[in-house]
Design a protein around this motif. Structure first.
Motif, PDB file in Angstrom:
ATOM      1  N   ASP A  43      -6.609  -7.941 -28.593  1.00 40.57           N
ATOM      2  CA  ASP A  43      -5.441  -7.742 -27.731  1.00 40.57           C
ATOM      3  C   ASP A  43      -4.954  -9.041 -27.102  1.00 40.57           C
ATOM      4  OD1 ASP A  43      -7.458  -8.267 -25.939  1.00 40.57           O
ATOM      5  OD2 ASP A  43      -7.233  -6.411 -24.790  1.00 40.57           O
ATOM      6  N   GLY A  44      -5.566 -10.165 -27.490  1.00 43.38           N
ATOM      7  CA  GLY A  44      -5.139 -11.459 -26.974  1.00 43.38           C
ATOM      8  C   GLY A  44      -5.615 -11.770 -25.575  1.00 43.38           C
ATOM      9  N   SER A  45      -6.598 -11.014 -25.055  1.00 42.72           N
ATOM     10  CA  SER A  45      -7.042 -11.210 -23.677  1.00 42.72           C
ATOM     11  C   SER A  45      -8.065 -12.321 -23.512  1.00 42.72           C
ATOM     12  CB  SER A  45      -7.632  -9.902 -23.136  1.00 42.72           C
ATOM     13  OG  SER A  45      -8.751  -9.500 -23.920  1.00 42.72           O
ATOM     14  N   ALA A  46      -8.599 -12.846 -24.612  1.00 42.10           N
ATOM     15  CA  ALA A  46      -9.606 -13.906 -24.529  1.00 42.10           C
ATOM     16  C   ALA A  46      -9.477 -14.835 -25.722  1.00 42.10           C
ATOM     17  CB  ALA A  46     -11.013 -13.317 -24.475  1.00 42.10           C
ATOM     18  N   VAL A  47      -9.623 -16.151 -25.457  1.00 41.49           N
ATOM     19  CA  VAL A  47      -9.590 -17.171 -26.506  1.00 41.49           C
ATOM     20  C   VAL A  47     -10.826 -18.041 -26.332  1.00 41.49           C
ATOM     21  CG1 VAL A  47      -8.332 -19.123 -27.494  1.00 41.49           C
ATOM     22  CG2 VAL A  47      -7.066 -17.191 -26.509  1.00 41.49           C
ATOM     23  N   ALA A  48     -11.741 -17.999 -27.322  1.00 40.58           N
ATOM     24  CA  ALA A  48     -13.010 -18.717 -27.208  1.00 40.58           C
ATOM     25  C   ALA A  48     -13.172 -19.705 -28.344  1.00 40.58           C
ATOM     26  CB  ALA A  48     -14.174 -17.725 -27.219  1.00 40.58           C
ATOM     27  N   PRO A  49     -13.123 -21.012 -28.065  1.00 37.99           N
ATOM     28  CA  PRO A  49     -13.421 -21.996 -29.105  1.00 37.99           C
ATOM     29  C   PRO A  49     -14.915 -21.976 -29.419  1.00 37.99           C
ATOM     30  CG  PRO A  49     -13.082 -23.084 -26.989  1.00 37.99           C
ATOM     31  CD  PRO A  49     -12.785 -21.637 -26.771  1.00 37.99           C
ATOM     32  N   LEU A  50     -15.265 -21.927 -30.702  1.00 38.49           N
ATOM     33  CA  LEU A  50     -16.661 -21.813 -31.101  1.00 38.49           C
ATOM     34  C   LEU A  50     -17.199 -23.085 -31.749  1.00 38.49           C
ATOM     35  CD1 LEU A  50     -16.566 -18.243 -32.724  1.00 38.49           C
ATOM     36  CD2 LEU A  50     -17.117 -18.854 -30.355  1.00 38.49           C
ATOM     37  N   LEU A  51     -16.438 -23.658 -32.682  1.00 44.93           N
ATOM     38  CA  LEU A  51     -16.896 -24.817 -33.442  1.00 44.93           C
ATOM     39  C   LEU A  51     -15.729 -25.780 -33.630  1.00 44.93           C
ATOM     40  CD1 LEU A  51     -18.777 -22.853 -36.270  1.00 44.93           C
ATOM     41  CD2 LEU A  51     -19.874 -24.092 -34.382  1.00 44.93           C
ATOM     42  N   GLY A  52     -16.072 -27.039 -33.901  1.00 45.19           N
ATOM     43  CA  GLY A  52     -15.036 -28.022 -34.204  1.00 45.19           C
ATOM     44  C   GLY A  52     -14.560 -28.801 -33.002  1.00 45.19           C
ATOM     45  N   GLY A  53     -15.484 -29.096 -32.090  1.00 43.28           N
ATOM     46  CA  GLY A  53     -15.101 -29.868 -30.911  1.00 43.28           C
ATOM     47  C   GLY A  53     -14.542 -31.230 -31.248  1.00 43.28           C
ATOM     48  N   LEU A  54     -15.013 -31.817 -32.356  1.00 39.13           N
ATOM     49  CA  LEU A  54     -14.517 -33.134 -32.757  1.00 39.13           C
ATOM     50  C   LEU A  54     -13.299 -33.032 -33.670  1.00 39.13           C
ATOM     51  CD1 LEU A  54     -17.921 -34.921 -33.415  1.00 39.13           C
ATOM     52  CD2 LEU A  54     -16.535 -34.875 -31.341  1.00 39.13           C
ATOM     53  N   ALA A  55     -12.852 -31.831 -33.932  1.00 38.25           N
ATOM     54  CA  ALA A  55     -11.676 -31.624 -34.775  1.00 38.25           C
ATOM     55  C   ALA A  55     -10.532 -30.983 -34.000  1.00 38.25           C
ATOM     56  CB  ALA A  55     -12.035 -30.767 -35.987  1.00 38.25           C
ATOM     57  N   GLY A  56     -10.664 -30.917 -32.664  1.00 36.98           N
ATOM     58  CA  GLY A  56      -9.561 -30.427 -31.850  1.00 36.98           C
ATOM     59  C   GLY A  56      -9.569 -28.949 -31.555  1.00 36.98           C
ATOM     60  N   VAL A  57     -10.756 -28.314 -31.606  1.00 36.97           N
ATOM     61  CA  VAL A  57     -10.776 -26.873 -31.361  1.00 36.97           C
ATOM     62  C   VAL A  57     -10.319 -26.532 -29.949  1.00 36.97           C
ATOM     63  CG1 VAL A  57     -13.189 -26.737 -30.600  1.00 36.97           C
ATOM     64  CG2 VAL A  57     -12.114 -24.763 -31.685  1.00 36.97           C
ATOM     65  N   ASN A  58     -10.654 -27.376 -28.973  1.00 35.70           N
ATOM     66  CA  ASN A  58     -10.243 -27.080 -27.600  1.00 35.70           C
ATOM     67  C   ASN A  58      -8.745 -27.271 -27.402  1.00 35.70           C
ATOM     68  OD1 ASN A  58     -12.789 -26.326 -26.644  1.00 35.70           O
ATOM     69  ND2 ASN A  58     -13.367 -28.453 -26.299  1.00 35.70           N
ATOM     70  N   VAL A  59      -8.168 -28.203 -28.159  1.00 38.25           N
ATOM     71  CA  VAL A  59      -6.707 -28.361 -28.121  1.00 38.25           C
ATOM     72  C   VAL A  59      -6.049 -27.081 -28.642  1.00 38.25           C
ATOM     73  CG1 VAL A  59      -4.739 -29.640 -29.049  1.00 38.25           C
ATOM     74  CG2 VAL A  59      -6.824 -30.862 -28.366  1.00 38.25           C
ATOM     75  N   MET A  60      -6.581 -26.579 -29.760  1.00 37.74           N
ATOM     76  CA  MET A  60      -6.041 -25.329 -30.298  1.00 37.74           C
ATOM     77  C   MET A  60      -6.244 -24.175 -29.319  1.00 37.74           C
ATOM     78  SD  MET A  60      -6.963 -25.315 -34.385  1.00 37.74           S
ATOM     79  CE  MET A  60      -6.124 -23.730 -34.555  1.00 37.74           C
ATOM     80  N   ALA A  61      -7.412 -24.147 -28.666  1.00 40.62           N
ATOM     81  CA  ALA A  61      -7.689 -23.064 -27.713  1.00 40.62           C
ATOM     82  C   ALA A  61      -6.656 -23.070 -26.590  1.00 40.62           C
ATOM     83  CB  ALA A  61      -9.092 -23.216 -27.148  1.00 40.62           C
ATOM     84  N   ARG A  62      -6.309 -24.248 -26.100  1.00 41.16           N
ATOM     85  CA  ARG A  62      -5.307 -24.326 -25.033  1.00 41.16           C
ATOM     86  C   ARG A  62      -3.933 -23.882 -25.537  1.00 41.16           C
ATOM     87  NH1 ARG A  62      -8.373 -29.161 -23.640  1.00 41.16           N
ATOM     88  NH2 ARG A  62      -9.339 -28.880 -21.578  1.00 41.16           N
ATOM     89  N   GLU A  63      -3.586 -24.294 -26.783  1.00 46.65           N
ATOM     90  CA  GLU A  63      -2.289 -23.920 -27.338  1.00 46.65           C
ATOM     91  C   GLU A  63      -2.188 -22.401 -27.513  1.00 46.65           C
ATOM     92  OE1 GLU A  63      -1.613 -27.985 -30.040  1.00 46.65           O
ATOM     93  OE2 GLU A  63      -2.414 -26.153 -30.936  1.00 46.65           O
ATOM     94  N   ILE A  64      -3.233 -21.809 -28.074  1.00 48.39           N
ATOM     95  CA  ILE A  64      -3.216 -20.366 -28.313  1.00 48.39           C
ATOM     96  C   ILE A  64      -3.241 -19.607 -26.991  1.00 48.39           C
ATOM     97  CG2 ILE A  64      -4.549 -18.449 -29.297  1.00 48.39           C
ATOM     98  CD1 ILE A  64      -5.433 -20.432 -31.509  1.00 48.39           C
ATOM     99  N   ALA A  65      -4.074 -20.071 -26.059  1.00 51.67           N
ATOM    100  CA  ALA A  65      -4.149 -19.406 -24.761  1.00 51.67           C
ATOM    101  C   ALA A  65      -2.802 -19.455 -24.037  1.00 51.67           C
ATOM    102  CB  ALA A  65      -5.237 -20.049 -23.916  1.00 51.67           C
ATOM    103  N   ALA A  66      -2.108 -20.587 -24.143  1.00 50.49           N
ATOM    104  CA  ALA A  66      -0.793 -20.687 -23.507  1.00 50.49           C
ATOM    105  C   ALA A  66       0.185 -19.694 -24.132  1.00 50.49           C
ATOM    106  CB  ALA A  66      -0.259 -22.113 -23.636  1.00 50.49           C
ATOM    107  N   ALA A  67       0.110 -19.531 -25.473  1.00 49.50           N
ATOM    108  CA  ALA A  67       1.006 -18.583 -26.141  1.00 49.50           C
ATOM    109  C   ALA A  67       0.698 -17.148 -25.744  1.00 49.50           C
ATOM    110  CB  ALA A  67       0.892 -18.746 -27.651  1.00 49.50           C
ATOM    111  N   LEU A  68      -0.585 -16.867 -25.459  1.00 45.12           N
ATOM    112  CA  LEU A  68      -0.989 -15.508 -25.092  1.00 45.12           C
ATOM    113  C   LEU A  68      -1.011 -15.299 -23.583  1.00 45.12           C
ATOM    114  CD1 LEU A  68      -3.925 -15.053 -27.660  1.00 45.12           C
ATOM    115  CD2 LEU A  68      -1.552 -14.290 -27.880  1.00 45.12           C
TER     116      LEU A  68
END
Length: 602
Positions: A101-126
């Motif tokens: 339902d888009g209520s949670a966004v959890a980065p799991l792997l890829g800290g050196l490949a920008g996973v947290n950047v993606m997490a922020r982008e997706i969380a902002a969209a949701l």
């Protein structure tokens, strides 16, 4: 951070597709992947672009290919699916788990490949907060160990120690241009013992430094003999890191020389080619702004001299150039910042001929999908090109009519000889009544030297005969032949002769192009020939659109078969005298019919 592939957004049920489409909107070329049977194929709000059959295998394939994964399911499911592949932290793609339902966004792997950047982008969209747990990210607002594209971290292990020291209270200073850290909340001090250094020079092991290399070094050489080692030696002589290597430049006349290709692979650097005439008269696209100002580093004790990219490329083609290293035959130059390799010479063009398989995405071989992902241009019959999509906005699509094979092949070579990465699309296997033969015929007929320089690869696919046979069981389990009943490219008399010989030899026969509106009589004529040598009870398999929506599979006998049972999209497999059919019923399931040809022969 290297440029990432578009993410695969995974859904296990139609209830998650609305959230998946909201996420996909953040990434123009992202595709929604849905579990077959629970999600319908299509481009609508409740459909998926790609269907898969088994979650674990699909996630592992995506992970191994470096594709970012956004899975709309429990984090534990994702972790268990890819756990066997978690060997190299520095090479893993971003992997995130998102609530359906888009209520949670959890980065799991890829800290050196920008996973947290993606997490922020997706969380902002949701419109939810991201569940980021990385200490450095929380404290500093960025991943210090994840520099942008065009930069490389000297040592991941040292980087981890360095960030740990900052988290423990140490301060740092920055030496060089690290513009991406301007807004980071780092503990800074002008006289700090620890330093973040942005330099092309190799890290000397100082544990007080975090070294990040701009990919700003360009090397040029005239021959490929032992090139990788010569380049390493030339870099070492100037205390430059191989991680700072932006490109290797070689003479255009040596395009296709495997020695240069091997050196580029060994050093993980792009390989570019240039003509001396292009360089000296300024007509080559190499004279771009990003490579326009370089410094001669042949003699580290001399004052740096300003050179143009034109001078550097001249050195690649002239071993007597004043900036060439006479000892190693390697010219070195360093730009002030990362070099855009697209401004230097041109790449060797590539033409890959692929087969899509019978139609479903899960029956396309991974090498074909990888070629499509890397392509700049896609050519083929319009129907097959559409099946190969969707494509990114930066990819050029060139659909043509089904009868324009040779023009299509020549156009592919023209594009590839200009340095493009071209994919020629066929259905099934490209070597079975498809475009591989046309591409090779075009090359055989051409004396254009630039076509010979193109890197040509033919990737096999699952043919229609193989796909139909697999659905039926194993009717091609012994000797067989494939015959096209189309007389567009060969006389009907030859087709008749081949059918007669194959039938007399008791080969299983797979008929391609069995009927069309222009030649509705030919299948009946072919069957008349076959019936002279085969009994009426011979097993026949008809597979229509196998691997595509609405597929059907019918088993009958040769005596029952009529041309009205067949159309252009039907694969006709006529068994041999040993081909047999049987039915098995499980304890609780429906009866299952199987067809096979034994491996022995009586």
């Amino acid at each position: 951070m290297a440029r990432l592939k578009p993410p695969a957004i995974i859904v296990l049920g139609s209830g998650a597709t609305a959230t998946a489409r909201r996420i996909a909107a953040c990434y123009p070329d992202a595709r929604v992947h849905g579990l077959r049977g629970r999600v319908q194929a299509g481009s609508g709000a409740t459909a998926a672009d790609v269907l898969f059959d088994e979650l674990g295998a699909h996630l592992r394939e995506l992970y191994a290919s470096g594709t970012p994964i956004v899975a709309l399911c429990a984090a534990g499911i994702v972790i268990r699916c890819v756990a066997s592949l978690l060997a190299n932290k520095g090479a893993e793609p971003p992997v995130l788990a998102v609530a359906e339902d888009g209520s949670a966004v959890a980065p799991l792997l890829g800290g050196l490949a920008g996973v947290n950047v993606m997490a922020r982008e997706i969380a902002a969209a949701l419109d939810v907060p991201p569940a980021i747990t990385t200490s450095g990210e929380l404290r500093f607002g960025t991943c210090v160990l994840n520099p942008p594209e065009g930069y490389a971290l000297a040592s991941l292990a040292q980087g981890k120690r360095f960030v740990s020291d900052l988290l423990a209270g140490e301060s740092t200073r920055i030496e060089g241009d690290a513009h991406w850290l301007d807004d980071a909340q780092l503990p800074r001090s002008a006289d700090a013992q620890r330093a973040i250094r942005i330099t092309p020079h190799a890290w000397d092991g100082n544990i007080d430094e975090l070294v990040i290399h701009p990919r700003s070094v360009v090397v040029a050489l005239t021959d490929g003999e032992d090139a990788a080692q010569r380049i390493r030696d030339a870099l070492a002589a100037q205390a430059l890191s191989p991680l700072a290597l932006a490109a290797i430049v070689a003479p255009a006349a040596r395009m296709g020389d495997e020695a240069f290709e091997q050196a580029a692979r060994a050093l993980n650097a792009p390989l570019r080619f240039a003509d001396v005439a292009d360089v000296t008269d300024g007509t080559n696209s190499a004279n771009g702004t990003n490579a326009a100002a370089v410094m001669d580093v042949k003699d580290s004790h001399a004052a740096p001299a300003s050179l143009s990219s034109r001078a550097l490329l001249t050195a690649a083609l002239d071993p007597d150039s004043e900036i060439a290293d006479s000892a190693s035959g390697v010219a070195l130059a360093v730009a002030a910042g990362p070099v855009d390799v697209n401004t230097i010479g041109r790449a060797r063009g590539r033409l890959t001929v692929i087969g899509l398989g019978p139609g479903s995405a899960d029956l396309m071989v991974p090498a074909a999908r990888a070629a499509l992902d890397q392509a700049t241009d896609i050519l083929g019959y319009a129907t097959y090109v559409e099946m190969a999509g969707p494509f990114r906005a930066d990819q050029q699509v060139h659909p043509t009519d089904n009868r324009e094979e040779m023009q299509r092949a020549r156009r592919a070579f023209e594009l590839a000889s200009g340095g493009r990465r071209v994919v020629m699309v066929s259905s099934g296997d490209p070597g079975v009544f498809a475009m591989a033969s046309a591409v090779l015929e075009a090359l055989d007929a051409s004396d254009a030297p630039e076509w010979a320089d193109v890197e040509l690869e033919i990737v096999p696919g699952v043919s229609a005969a193989m796909a139909t046979a697999a659905q039926a069981g194993a009717p091609l389990g012994h000797d067989f032949c494939m015959l096209s009943l189309s007389d567009n490219l060969k006389p009907w008399s030859i087709i008749e002769t081949r059918i007669a010989h194959a039938a007399q030899a008791d080969l299983v026969m797979a008929f391609y192009n069995p009927v069309s509106r222009a030649r509705p009589w030919q299948l009946d004529k072919a069957l008349d020939i076959v019936r002279e040598f085969r009994a009426p009870e011979t097993v026949v398999v008809l597979g229509r659109d196998i691997g595509r929506p609405g597929a059907s599979l019918v088993t009958m006998t040769l005596g029952e078969l009529k041309s009205a049972d067949v159309d252009m999209r039907t694969m006709v497999i006529i068994g041999s005298s040993t081909t047999r059919e049987f039915v098995r019923r499980s304890a609780h399931g429906a009866p299952r019919e199987w067809v096979y040809t034994p491996r022995w022969y009586r």
